[in-house]
Design a protein around this motif. Structure first.
Motif, PDB file in Angstrom:
ATOM      1  N   PRO A 130       2.230  -9.321   1.467  1.00 29.43           N
ATOM      2  CA  PRO A 130       1.033  -9.126   2.283  1.00 29.43           C
ATOM      3  C   PRO A 130       0.481  -7.709   2.276  1.00 29.43           C
ATOM      4  O   PRO A 130      -0.737  -7.506   2.221  1.00 29.43           O
ATOM      5  N   THR A 131       1.360  -6.698   2.343  1.00 34.37           N
ATOM      6  CA  THR A 131       0.892  -5.326   2.414  1.00 34.37           C
ATOM      7  C   THR A 131       0.249  -4.892   1.099  1.00 34.37           C
ATOM      8  O   THR A 131      -0.783  -4.208   1.087  1.00 34.37           O
ATOM      9  N   THR A 132       0.852  -5.270  -0.032  1.00 33.80           N
ATOM     10  CA  THR A 132       0.252  -4.944  -1.331  1.00 33.80           C
ATOM     11  C   THR A 132      -1.103  -5.613  -1.478  1.00 33.80           C
ATOM     12  O   THR A 132      -2.046  -5.022  -2.006  1.00 33.80           O
ATOM     13  N   TYR A 133      -1.218  -6.842  -0.992  1.00 32.73           N
ATOM     14  CA  TYR A 133      -2.501  -7.555  -1.022  1.00 32.73           C
ATOM     15  C   TYR A 133      -3.576  -6.752  -0.291  1.00 32.73           C
ATOM     16  O   TYR A 133      -4.704  -6.607  -0.777  1.00 32.73           O
ATOM     17  N   GLN A 134      -3.224  -6.198   0.851  1.00 40.15           N
ATOM     18  CA  GLN A 134      -4.203  -5.452   1.637  1.00 40.15           C
ATOM     19  C   GLN A 134      -4.533  -4.099   1.010  1.00 40.15           C
ATOM     20  O   GLN A 134      -5.685  -3.697   0.947  1.00 40.15           O
ATOM     21  N   ILE A 135      -3.483  -3.388   0.530  1.00 46.26           N
ATOM     22  CA  ILE A 135      -3.744  -2.037   0.018  1.00 46.26           C
ATOM     23  C   ILE A 135      -4.519  -2.088  -1.302  1.00 46.26           C
ATOM     24  O   ILE A 135      -5.426  -1.288  -1.544  1.00 46.26           O
ATOM     25  N   LEU A 136      -4.208  -3.068  -2.181  1.00 56.47           N
ATOM     26  CA  LEU A 136      -4.971  -3.194  -3.422  1.00 56.47           C
ATOM     27  C   LEU A 136      -6.373  -3.742  -3.152  1.00 56.47           C
ATOM     28  O   LEU A 136      -7.294  -3.503  -3.922  1.00 56.47           O
ATOM     29  N   GLY A 137      -6.502  -4.464  -2.047  1.00 55.65           N
ATOM     30  CA  GLY A 137      -7.825  -4.966  -1.674  1.00 55.65           C
ATOM     31  C   GLY A 137      -8.804  -3.841  -1.400  1.00 55.65           C
ATOM     32  O   GLY A 137     -10.027  -4.058  -1.385  1.00 55.65           O
ATOM     33  N   ASN A 138      -8.292  -2.618  -1.199  1.00 54.90           N
ATOM     34  CA  ASN A 138      -9.176  -1.476  -0.976  1.00 54.90           C
ATOM     35  C   ASN A 138      -9.929  -1.079  -2.240  1.00 54.90           C
ATOM     36  O   ASN A 138     -10.810  -0.222  -2.184  1.00 54.90           O
ATOM     37  N   MET A 139      -9.595  -1.678  -3.384  1.00 56.04           N
ATOM     38  CA  MET A 139     -10.397  -1.441  -4.585  1.00 56.04           C
ATOM     39  C   MET A 139     -11.814  -1.964  -4.401  1.00 56.04           C
ATOM     40  O   MET A 139     -12.723  -1.623  -5.162  1.00 56.04           O
ATOM     41  N   LYS A 140     -12.017  -2.795  -3.363  1.00 55.72           N
ATOM     42  CA  LYS A 140     -13.364  -3.248  -3.035  1.00 55.72           C
ATOM     43  C   LYS A 140     -14.270  -2.070  -2.713  1.00 55.72           C
ATOM     44  O   LYS A 140     -15.483  -2.149  -2.898  1.00 55.72           O
ATOM     45  N   VAL A 141     -13.670  -0.995  -2.205  1.00 55.57           N
ATOM     46  CA  VAL A 141     -14.461   0.200  -1.895  1.00 55.57           C
ATOM     47  C   VAL A 141     -15.126   0.722  -3.163  1.00 55.57           C
ATOM     48  O   VAL A 141     -16.304   1.085  -3.169  1.00 55.57           O
TER      49      VAL A 141
END
Length: 338
Positions: A130-141
């Motif tokens: 879950p945490t990796t999913y959220q932190i890599l999701g910041n590539m949306k920035v």
């Protein structure tokens, strides 16, 4: 800066309320709307952060017991039911303006993009914690900022571009650290190569879908958000219904047993459906009355909440690469939003 939640200013003069002078009444209404706006943003942070936690709670022997299209289809149906329910008061008042056919068809593009991404997001839960999913999701920035510059012509400062570079470095550290953990997830940071490819695809599609959706919502600002949502979710139901039918037909050809839409659903699955329905409605309101920058701020805050929930629920063990990536993300977010 976050845009005002009220959109265009109304020229209607405010009448005294409860004996208050017009100006004081106006200020009180503005304060109430501001409070409601911030409560909406805070609620969205917790809703957004809960998705990957709930998805992992659904796993059975490392696999999802349901089809991704089933969850997404149920979510789209609930979204349109809620949108129509909120649209009914406007219909009774007769103050609703229907968009033209060409404007209606514009919503087909984000519907296709969201259909792809919503199904991808379900399968990605098996490929990473879950945490990796959220932190890599910041590539949306990164993808959102680039597309803002290309499509909406939004300029970024040098510091903001530097923050995106820092964020990219954070993603690389987290990816490398995740690949050091072998095997299925058991409370440790992990990321597969397939998961990384899926996440990159997801973030590119998400950036374009977000920018395009904000563009069409604000292009026809006077059109009711509930009408716009109803159009978007109508296309979503058709598309995701088609995906489910294809998956069902493929299962039959492979000799598998036919299953219903709700096959493999648990209490956690239904919580996902409900929370994701509200997630879609709130995000639409944010993109119409705020901006995609506000949306990215929510995603970043959700990453922090997800980390705390992962440690508390799954006894998540954080490695040094994640800690470094986490610090870099915080630095990047500070630089971007300062």
């Amino acid at each position: 800066m976050m845009a005002s939640p009220w959109g265009k200013k109304s020229r209607r003069s405010y009448l005294p309320v409860n004996g208050l002078p017009p100006l004081q009444s106006c200020l009180n209404k503005r304060a109430i709307w501001t409070l409601l706006w911030w409560l909406l943003l805070i609620a969205e942070v917790f809703i957004y952060s809960s998705y990957t936690i709930l998805a992992h709670l659904c796993l059975v022997e490392g696999k999802l017991p349901f089809r991704s299209s089933s969850v997404v289809l149920c979510t789209e149906v609930l979204k349109i039911v809620l949108s129509i329910a909120m649209l009914l008061p406007e219909l009774r008042r007769g103050d609703m303006t229907m968009p033209s056919l060409s404007n209606c068809l514009l919503f087909m593009v984000p519907a296709v993009l969201y259909c792809i991404n919503n199904n991808l997001s379900v399968y990605m839960q098996v490929q990473m914690d879950p945490t990796t999913y959220q932190i890599l999701g910041n590539m949306k920035v990164i993808t959102t900022a680039v597309l803002y510059r290309v499509i909406i012509r939004r300029r970024l400062t040098i510091i903001q571009w530097a923050s995106l570079t820092v964020l990219g470095a954070a993603g690389m550290f987290d990816s490398y650290g995740g690949m050091q953990t072998k095997g299925a997830w058991s409370g440790e940071i992990h990321l597969t190569v397939s998961g990384l490819i899926m996440m990159c695809t997801y973030c590119c599609i998400s950036g374009f879908a977000g920018v395009y959706t904000e563009y069409i919502l604000k292009k026809h600002y006077q059109t009711s958000l509930h009408v716009q949502n109803t159009l978007l979710y109508t296309f979503g139901i058709v598309l995701n219904g088609g995906v489910w039918a294809v998956q069902e037909a493929g299962s039959g050809k492979e000799g598998g047993e036919s299953s219903g839409v709700f096959d493999g659903f648990t209490l956690y699955t239904w919580v996902i459906v409900v929370t994701q329905a509200f997630n879609g409605l709130i995000m639409s309101a944010i993109m119409k009355h705020g901006s995609n920058i506000t949306r990215l701020f929510i995603i970043s805050c959700a990453m922090l909440v997800t980390t705390l929930l992962s440690v508390a629920i799954f006894q998540l063990a954080l490695n040094m690469y994640y800690v470094l990536a986490f610090v870099l993300v915080i630095v990047a977010l500070y630089m971007y939003h300062r």
